[in-house]
Motif scaffolding. Structure first.
Motif, PDB file in Angstrom:
ATOM      1  N   LYS A  53      -2.750  12.331  -4.615  1.00 29.21           N
ATOM      2  CA  LYS A  53      -3.923  12.065  -5.449  1.00 29.21           C
ATOM      3  C   LYS A  53      -4.306  13.282  -6.270  1.00 29.21           C
ATOM      4  CE  LYS A  53      -6.059   8.407  -2.682  1.00 29.21           C
ATOM      5  NZ  LYS A  53      -7.281   7.961  -1.951  1.00 29.21           N
ATOM      6  N   ALA A  67       0.029  10.813   0.970  1.00 32.29           N
ATOM      7  CA  ALA A  67      -0.771   9.947   0.101  1.00 32.29           C
ATOM      8  C   ALA A  67      -1.984  10.702  -0.453  1.00 32.29           C
ATOM      9  CB  ALA A  67      -1.226   8.707   0.869  1.00 32.29           C
ATOM     10  N   LEU A  69       8.217   8.152   1.360  1.00 35.07           N
ATOM     11  CA  LEU A  69       7.205   7.325   2.021  1.00 35.07           C
ATOM     12  C   LEU A  69       7.828   6.186   2.826  1.00 35.07           C
ATOM     13  CD1 LEU A  69       4.656   7.150  -0.919  1.00 35.07           C
ATOM     14  CD2 LEU A  69       4.131   8.047   1.354  1.00 35.07           C
ATOM     15  N   ILE A  76       1.567   3.996  -3.800  1.00 32.42           N
ATOM     16  CA  ILE A  76       1.047   5.368  -3.811  1.00 32.42           C
ATOM     17  C   ILE A  76       1.596   6.158  -4.988  1.00 32.42           C
ATOM     18  CG2 ILE A  76       1.071   7.576  -2.566  1.00 32.42           C
ATOM     19  CD1 ILE A  76       0.959   5.933   0.033  1.00 32.42           C
ATOM     20  N   SER A  78       0.826  -1.210   0.000  1.00 35.86           N
ATOM     21  CA  SER A  78       0.000   0.000   0.000  1.00 35.86           C
ATOM     22  C   SER A  78       0.857   1.256   0.000  1.00 35.86           C
ATOM     23  CB  SER A  78      -0.935   0.001   1.211  1.00 35.86           C
ATOM     24  OG  SER A  78      -0.223   0.227   2.418  1.00 35.86           O
ATOM     25  N   ILE A  79       2.005   1.182   0.644  1.00 33.00           N
ATOM     26  CA  ILE A  79       2.908   2.341   0.667  1.00 33.00           C
ATOM     27  C   ILE A  79       3.580   2.519  -0.686  1.00 33.00           C
ATOM     28  CG2 ILE A  79       4.987   3.312   1.704  1.00 33.00           C
ATOM     29  CD1 ILE A  79       4.302   1.753   4.242  1.00 33.00           C
TER      30      ILE A  79
END
Length: 524
Positions: free
Chosen positions: A268, A264, A118, A108, A104-105
């Motif tokens: 976006k 994160a 991150l 990104i 998940s990291i």
């Protein structure tokens, strides 16, 4: 101090030289004689015991009591915290949550400058707070290599990034332990925690810029400046607020999580002008549902929640004298001495982590209590030697304090007068370089720093915080850190090369801490 004088020879120079024997011998054992840390600690415990008793005339009962008191504190709360923190991490790994969390990291952004922020900075800092003891450097370096970073490059970047979080590793133990040392002037862990906010935020804010510069120069900083500011600003401000108002326990838990989350969200809406790829090709990242990602972070949400509750003043008040749960604090005298010790069964930070681990098992289908407690047994087996070493070092620190060795050294170094604050961080740097641990460093040298501060009229908490900050800068090159980093990335045998890569940054950061501490000493 439990002796009549800290100057048994009626000659401060000679008394301080004898008082320095445990420290000098410890350093020699680790460098010239290349002894393992545990053997060096136990040997020096024996030698310090006899120096305290025979030279500084600390009575036998008090000498034995000092070692017992130090050993108890090494096991509880320090060893308790270490075991619980690593146990929670192992639960996360064996339950499969950690793999999803890692993906998940990395998923990104494909820009490897942002992946470095991150993983190398934010996640590194979070693991330092949750587990410490080499876990963040090992895990994050491997993650970066899997994303295309060169092995030694990844190791170097993680070591440098660790300079922003090393002061509060493993639930704030390096700073929290100062509260157990009965420091001169009544300096508490909270005093030291608050004082670090005058120095560490400057370093914390700078390191993300340095990390990006090291892989993509000034161009990289220009192209990712908004993202760097999100990380640096969020982490720095949040950690400063927590260290001043809450203490050290959550200083490496909430700030990196918040910085990671805000970055994160920010990514976006914003993308860098160019996507930076070290090898010119993207690395495929396994996708997971939002639900799975949220669940994968649950051990660490729970950790943060429980520790937050444990740090609240109303909760702490329950365990104070007269509080509803005061009976859970076991206080007892140590036989044959005037000393006492205590064990906080519930209010200890380790209990908060224990509850996080139990709750994680209860809410996770892929792991049960049988397997969870096997992991606990494995963790205890893995860490009993480091814990014994910590107990021995705490025993040395107690002997040096109660027998007056620390006072003798403090008086001696205080003869440098107003110039001492300039040199104060160097003592911490040496301590961590030799022992590999900010915890051990503060245990050995914080009493000396506090005593020197009282003598020369400088805030003792400032000098203890300088000892901590200077020590953190040595983590970049300490043999223990270097060994962990090279082993993690499969480059064992190239320790000298990695040391050479990180040395100049360690020295530069130390120089800043020295100069800044000297400036602050003229104010406090």
């Amino acid at each position: 101090m439990l002796v009549e004088t800290y100057d048994p020879f009626n000659n401060l120079l000679l008394s301080s030289l004898v008082a320095a024997v445990p420290i000098i011998l410890f350093l020699l054992c680790l460098t010239i004689f290349k002894m393992k840390g545990i053997y060096a600690a136990l040997l020096n415990l024996v030698i310090t015991f006899f120096i305290a008793m025979l030279v500084f005339k600390l009575p036998m009962g008090e000498s034995v009591g000092s070692v017992i008191q130090g050993s108890i504190q090494g096991i509880w709360p320090i060893g308790y915290i270490i075991v619980m923190a690593v146990w929670l991490y192992k639960i996360s790994v064996d339950s499969g949550k950690f793999d999803i969390l890692r993906a998940s990291i990395a998923g990104i952004s494909q820009d490897q400058r942002l992946q470095l922020l991150l993983i190398g900075f934010c996640f590194n800092a979070f693991l330092e707070g949750a587990a410490g003891f080499g876990v963040p450097i090992a895990i994050c370096a491997v993650l970066l290599v899997s994303l295309g970073f060169k092995p030694l490059q990844a190791a170097m970047l993680c070591l440098i990034a660790n300079g922003a979080s090393g002061a509060f590793g493993a639930i704030g133990i390096p700073v929290a332990i100062t509260g157990t040392l009965n420091l001169e002037g009544g300096v508490t862990a909270m005093d030291v925690s608050a004082m670090t906010a005058l120095t560490l935020p400057i370093i914390n804010f700078t390191i993300p810029f340095l990390l990006v510069f090291l892989i993509d120069g000034i161009k990289g900083i220009k192209e990712t400046l908004p993202a760097i500011l999100v990380v640096s600003g969020t982490y720095t401000v949040t950690q400063a607020i927590i260290t001043v108002f809450m203490g050290p326990e959550l200083a490496d838990i909430i700030p990196p999580l918040l910085a990671m989350g805000l970055l994160a969200v920010f990514l976006k809406k914003w993308k860098p002008k160019n996507i930076f790829l070290l090898n010119g090709k993207e690395v495929k990242i396994e996708k997971h549902s939002t639900s799975d990602v949220i669940k994968s972070w649950s051990p660490f949400y729970l950790l943060s929640i429980f520790i937050f509750i444990w740090s609240l003043p109303p909760f702490k008040a329950l365990f104070a004298e007269g509080g509803a749960l005061a009976f859970t604090k076991l206080t007892f005298s140590i036989p044959g001495s005037s000393l006492s010790s205590s064990i906080d069964l519930v209010s200890a930070t380790g209990t908060a982590i224990l509850l996080a681990g139990i709750t994680t098992i209860l809410t996770t289908e892929s792991i049960n209590f049988s397997h969870g407690f096997k992991l606990l047994g494995r963790t205890i087996k893995e860490f009993w030697i480091p814990i014994v070493m910590i107990c021995a070092i705490l025993g040395i620190a107690k002997l040096m304090t109660y027998a007056g060795l620390t006072s003798a050294l403090g008086e001696a170094v205080a003869t440098t007068g107003a110039i001492f604050p300039l040199l104060s961080p160097i003592l911490g740097w040496i301590g961590v370089f030799m022992t590999g641990s900010v915890v051990n460093n503060n245990t050995l040298f914080a009493p000396i720093q506090a005593t020197a501060g009282s003598i020369i009229g400088v805030d003792s908490a400032l000098l203890v915080s300088a000892n901590t900050a200077g020590g953190v800068m040595a983590k970049l090159i300490s043999p223990q850190s270097i060994a962990i980093a090279t082993a993690a990335v499969g480059e064992t045998g190239k320790e000298a090369e990695l040391t050479k890569m990180t040395l100049k940054y360690s020295i530069a950061l130390l120089a800043f801490v020295c100069i800044w501490t000297f400036i602050l000493s003229m104010i406090f």
